[in-house]
Design an enzyme around this catalytic site. Sequence first.
Site, PDB file in Angstrom:
ATOM      1  N   TRP A 103     -31.675 -18.262  28.931  1.00 28.46           N
ATOM      2  CA  TRP A 103     -33.106 -19.026  29.038  1.00 28.46           C
ATOM      3  C   TRP A 103     -33.095 -20.180  30.063  1.00 28.46           C
ATOM      4  O   TRP A 103     -33.919 -20.479  30.747  1.00 28.46           O
ATOM      5  CB  TRP A 103     -33.634 -19.357  27.634  1.00 28.46           C
ATOM      6  CG  TRP A 103     -33.858 -18.118  26.904  1.00 28.46           C
ATOM      7  CD1 TRP A 103     -33.264 -17.467  25.708  1.00 28.46           C
ATOM      8  CD2 TRP A 103     -34.838 -17.099  27.351  1.00 28.46           C
ATOM      9  NE1 TRP A 103     -33.885 -16.350  25.453  1.00 28.46           N
ATOM     10  CE2 TRP A 103     -34.807 -16.176  26.347  1.00 28.46           C
ATOM     11  CE3 TRP A 103     -35.732 -16.850  28.270  1.00 28.46           C
ATOM     12  CZ2 TRP A 103     -35.790 -14.969  26.417  1.00 28.46           C
ATOM     13  CZ3 TRP A 103     -36.692 -15.888  28.425  1.00 28.46           C
ATOM     14  CH2 TRP A 103     -36.605 -14.846  27.491  1.00 28.46           C
ATOM     15  N   ASP A 187     -36.413 -27.131  26.037  1.00 24.66           N
ATOM     16  CA  ASP A 187     -37.016 -25.825  25.363  1.00 24.66           C
ATOM     17  C   ASP A 187     -36.250 -25.637  24.097  1.00 24.66           C
ATOM     18  O   ASP A 187     -34.977 -25.092  24.194  1.00 24.66           O
ATOM     19  CB  ASP A 187     -36.477 -24.704  26.478  1.00 24.66           C
ATOM     20  CG  ASP A 187     -36.800 -23.259  26.034  1.00 24.66           C
ATOM     21  OD1 ASP A 187     -37.479 -23.097  24.921  1.00 24.66           O
ATOM     22  OD2 ASP A 187     -36.712 -22.350  26.566  1.00 24.66           O
ATOM     23  N   LYS A 211     -40.797 -17.279  17.979  1.00 22.20           N
ATOM     24  CA  LYS A 211     -39.755 -17.293  17.182  1.00 22.20           C
ATOM     25  C   LYS A 211     -39.591 -17.732  15.880  1.00 22.20           C
ATOM     26  O   LYS A 211     -39.241 -17.159  14.920  1.00 22.20           O
ATOM     27  CB  LYS A 211     -38.792 -17.817  17.982  1.00 22.20           C
ATOM     28  CG  LYS A 211     -38.769 -17.513  19.693  1.00 22.20           C
ATOM     29  CD  LYS A 211     -38.197 -16.217  19.935  1.00 22.20           C
ATOM     30  CE  LYS A 211     -38.315 -15.559  21.373  1.00 22.20           C
ATOM     31  NZ  LYS A 211     -37.847 -16.464  22.433  1.00 22.20           N
TER      32      LYS A 211
HETATM   33  C1  LIG Z   1     -37.982 -16.257  24.006  1.00 20.30           C
HETATM   34  C2  LIG Z   1     -37.724 -17.400  24.631  1.00 20.30           C
HETATM   35  C3  LIG Z   1     -38.235 -17.904  25.863  1.00 20.30           C
HETATM   36  C4  LIG Z   1     -39.630 -16.932  26.408  1.00 20.30           C
HETATM   37  O1  LIG Z   1     -40.411 -17.196  25.877  1.00 20.30           O
HETATM   38  P1  LIG Z   1     -42.009 -16.510  26.365  1.00 20.30           P
HETATM   39  O2  LIG Z   1     -42.891 -16.783  25.031  1.00 20.30           O
HETATM   40  O3  LIG Z   1     -41.599 -14.989  26.384  1.00 20.30           O
HETATM   41  O4  LIG Z   1     -42.117 -16.859  27.563  1.00 20.30           O
HETATM   42  C5  LIG Z   1     -37.826 -18.894  26.503  1.00 20.30           C
HETATM   43  N1  LIG Z   1     -36.967 -19.837  26.056  1.00 20.30           N
HETATM   44  C6  LIG Z   1     -36.298 -19.596  24.947  1.00 20.30           C
HETATM   45  C7  LIG Z   1     -35.364 -20.445  24.482  1.00 20.30           C
HETATM   46  C8  LIG Z   1     -36.503 -18.375  24.300  1.00 20.30           C
HETATM   47  O5  LIG Z   1     -36.001 -17.917  23.059  1.00 20.30           O
END
Ligand SMILES: *Cc1c(COP(=O)(O)O)cnc(C)c1O
Length: 375
Positions: A103, A187, A211
């Site tokens: 990511w 993030d 998530k």
């Molecule tokens: C799932 C995830 C993303 C991507 O998320 P989207 O909503 O599909 O854009 C980015 N960073 C992390 C750490 C993730 O777990």
Amino acid sequence: MRPWNFSAGPSTLPLEVLQQAAAEMTDWRGSGMSVMEMSHRGKHYMQIRDEAEADLRELLGVSDDFAVLFMQGGATAQNALVPLNLIGRNGSGKADYLVCGSWSNKSYKEALRYGDIAVAASSGEETELDGGKYAPWTWFPAVDTWRVRPDSAYVHLCSNETIGGVEFMDWPDMAELGAPGVPLVIDASSHILSRPFDFSRVGMVYAGAQKNAGPAGVTLVIVRKDLIGHASPACPSALDYANVAQADSMFNTPPTYAIYVAGLVFKWLKKLGGVEAIERENIAKAELLYGYLEQSGFYSNPVHRPVRSRMNVPFVLADESLNSTFLAESEQAGLLALKGHKLVGGMRASIYNAMPLAGVQALVDFMRDFEKRHG
Ligand SMILES: *Cc1c(COP(=O)(O)O)cnc(C)c1O
């Protein structure tokens, strides 16, 4: 009983939340409307939105120095929106990235389009630590190896790499790295609300909700107010943090239903005792699963122990030819979505807030039984 769902995202939601959303589906609290059918500017929805923001602030201890934004486009859109909004903050056009998994590597690559971007540190190589060898993306670079330029607009990191199963929480004081005042942008998609966060150490935290915080469709952005208002002219107006903040996330129609369900998740979490209480549960769940993996010669987890994620637990079977049997039998046993990410292979159990200890216990019981029969 519903099966236990270990999906990495979108992922399991608290049953109570789903039941409440179902009960309110056609008529939200006597309004005569589903939340989906309401004006986002009407009094009912304003209440839903305002409570969601207030509850999120209370849960995470977010002060008025920060704006809380409900946006769209997921964490992936933030990969562009972070530089578009923040890189013009101090005129340097620079930003530094920790590249420590799939990511954050995506975040880094997208940012390259928008400025002078450097790698502060990376775990993209194999390394030796504590006498063991660790593959790329299974460890985290020590803070004293980070190179942060003192005039960078921000430093970006992903604090929980969902695919690699690496969690990093020792957010440094940038002054110690010779870069005082450079804000951290994090993030936290896959572990926000799983534990307390120290907001005195960060400039911005963002997370796709799907998530650990709600359904897909809403992205949580918590950003220090003094960092915004310097968006690039190329930044779409609807995605300029200053515009979104000024309009209380109503610059355009927000993802109303997703915000409502996330708001129900926030209330569920408050009732459980907040992030401190859920952290204790998350530690117990992680100890149970990692403890079992540790003593087994049949399964293993590849991640350097101090940075193993409490939320996403990848593991492999010593005999990979048993993978499909494991997946078929686990599904049969009511344990869903254990297949690992294609980049890592093997299995992955995502054990977010809404997965109770009983679900992890059921997984460990199944794994023990499977080992007994096939080991
Ligand atoms: C799932 C995830 C993303 C991507 O998320 P989207 O909503 O599909 O854009 C980015 N960073 C992390 C750490 C993730 O777990």
